[in-house]
Design an enzyme around this catalytic site. Structure first.
Site, mmCIF file in Angstrom:
data_model
loop_
_atom_site.group_PDB
_atom_site.id
_atom_site.type_symbol
_atom_site.label_atom_id
_atom_site.label_comp_id
_atom_site.label_asym_id
_atom_site.label_seq_id
_atom_site.Cartn_x
_atom_site.Cartn_y
_atom_site.Cartn_z
ATOM 1 N N GLY A 24 -6.330 -22.221 5.144
ATOM 2 C CA GLY A 24 -5.919 -23.066 4.035
ATOM 3 C C GLY A 24 -5.988 -22.268 2.756
ATOM 4 O O GLY A 24 -6.224 -21.051 2.774
ATOM 5 N N LYS A 44 -15.641 -22.083 9.986
ATOM 6 C CA LYS A 44 -14.835 -22.180 8.768
ATOM 7 C C LYS A 44 -15.492 -21.350 7.687
ATOM 8 O O LYS A 44 -16.650 -21.580 7.321
ATOM 9 C CB LYS A 44 -14.728 -23.647 8.324
ATOM 10 C CG LYS A 44 -13.965 -23.848 7.025
ATOM 11 C CD LYS A 44 -13.912 -25.323 6.667
ATOM 12 C CE LYS A 44 -13.183 -25.567 5.355
ATOM 13 N NZ LYS A 44 -13.125 -27.017 5.020
ATOM 14 N N ASP A 141 -7.852 -36.765 2.380
ATOM 15 C CA ASP A 141 -6.873 -35.719 2.698
ATOM 16 C C ASP A 141 -6.398 -35.845 4.142
ATOM 17 O O ASP A 141 -6.379 -34.870 4.889
ATOM 18 C CB ASP A 141 -7.482 -34.338 2.449
ATOM 19 C CG ASP A 141 -6.428 -33.246 2.291
ATOM 20 O OD1 ASP A 141 -5.242 -33.587 2.041
ATOM 21 O OD2 ASP A 141 -6.778 -32.053 2.415
ATOM 22 N N ASP A 171 -11.867 -31.503 8.384
ATOM 23 C CA ASP A 171 -11.808 -31.072 6.980
ATOM 24 C C ASP A 171 -12.195 -32.183 6.004
ATOM 25 O O ASP A 171 -11.348 -32.897 5.463
ATOM 26 C CB ASP A 171 -10.426 -30.524 6.627
ATOM 27 C CG ASP A 171 -10.475 -29.655 5.360
ATOM 28 O OD1 ASP A 171 -11.465 -29.758 4.599
ATOM 29 O OD2 ASP A 171 -9.538 -28.882 5.145
#
Length: 312
Positions: A24, A44, A141, A171
């Site tokens: 991202g 991540k 999101d 996320d």
């Protein structure tokens, strides 16, 4: 305690990074091997160049939220930490369960999904949203890139055998507590193509914002097209005055559901529990080969008469 690491060292002394599986604007996700428990995980990594005070705060929020959320429709957080490189830059990492399937964004590049698959995926996501909303959390999101797919439908050699599609929401980097007071920057955070009207206006977000975004995701999954294409500003402004255009080819039951999820006024939208019940009914109708058409009633409330749980 944080320690200095070289690029080849394992994160936290145990996580050996393998290939990149996603990226991202602020982070990258690697498949990794947990050398202590001898299992594969997903890691991540927050970009060091992006790790300003705001990003540090967002990653801290994500860790704390995920640490207290446990649901089959959510990616499970296993570990987290921050290490410092020899250059003095923070290396923030989140360790999560590894989901082997693609994300929904990648899958949609191949075209729209069968309606039954969309209903199954949507049901999992709606149940996950119902869970987090009940704990005072708004995701903010919901979009295809944040939906991980576990099982793909398959056709057996001797007979048609469909494996139920499963999905997990991931996320939580910009998630917030219900009715949180947000900065202007935080209020308009999210992905432009999936923002709710109130997010576009920079207003306080509620669980209804997630429902709106999920409605757009479901519609895109059915049609293969963005509901509000075009430049971000133009796309965002259009949804302030109109609902998403729904092609005539979309089944009436799906049309009713999407309209109920994307009403301009948040108070008029379905709840996550209502959406999950309606999606259960749509998935069940498709699984038994029945026609998905309006019967005695064509409202999402009528669809929700079935229990909001699907088996494998």
């Amino acid at each position: 305690m944080a320690r200095h690491v070289r690029g080849t060292d394992a994160l936290g002394g145990r996580y050996r990074l393998l290939e990149k599986v996603g990226a991202g604007s602020m982070s990258v996700v690697h498949r990794a091997f947990d050398e202590f428990l001898e299992r594969e995980v997903a890691v991540k990594l927050i970009h060091s160049s992006a790790a300003d005070d705001a990003e540090l705060r967002r990653s801290d929020v994500e860790v704390k939220l995920l640490a207290r959320l446990t649901h089959p429709g959510l990616v499970t957080l296993l570990d987290a930490g921050t290490e410092w490189t020899p250059e003095g830059l923070p290396r923030i990492f989140l360790v999560m369960e590894l989901v082997s399937g693609p994300d929904l964004r990648a899958r949609l590049k191949e075209g729209p999904l069968p309606a039954t698959r969309v209903a199954e995926i949507g049901h999992d996501l709606a149940e996950a949203l119902d869970y987090i909303h009940g704990r005072g959390v708004v995701h903010r999101d919901v979009k295809p890139a944040n939906v991980l797919l576990l099982d793909d439908p398959v056709k057996g050699m001797d007979s048609i055998r469909w494996t139920r599609a499963h999905a997990k929401l991931t996320d939580f980097g910009i998630a917030c507590m219900t009715e949180s007071v947000l900065t202007l920057e935080d209020a308009v955070s999210g992905t432009p193509a999936y923002l709710s009207p109130e997010q576009v206006r920079g207003e306080v977000v509620t669980p209804a914002s997630d429902i709106y975004s999920l409605g757009l995701v479901l519609l895109q999954s059915l049609t293969g097209e963005l509901a509000f294409p075009g430049p971000p500003l133009e796309s965002a402004v259009r949804r302030l005055t109109q609902g998403p255009p729904i092609p005539e080819t979309v089944d009436p039951l799906w049309r009713e559901l999407v309209v109920g999820m994307t009403a301009l006024e948040p108070a008029q939208r379905l709840t996550a529990a209502d959406a999950a019940a309606a999606l259960y009914r749509l998935a069940a109708l498709g699984a038994v080969g029945g026609p998905i058409a309006l019967g005695g009633a064509g409202t999402p409330a009528a669809l929700g008469a079935q229990p909001a749980s699907l088996g494998s």
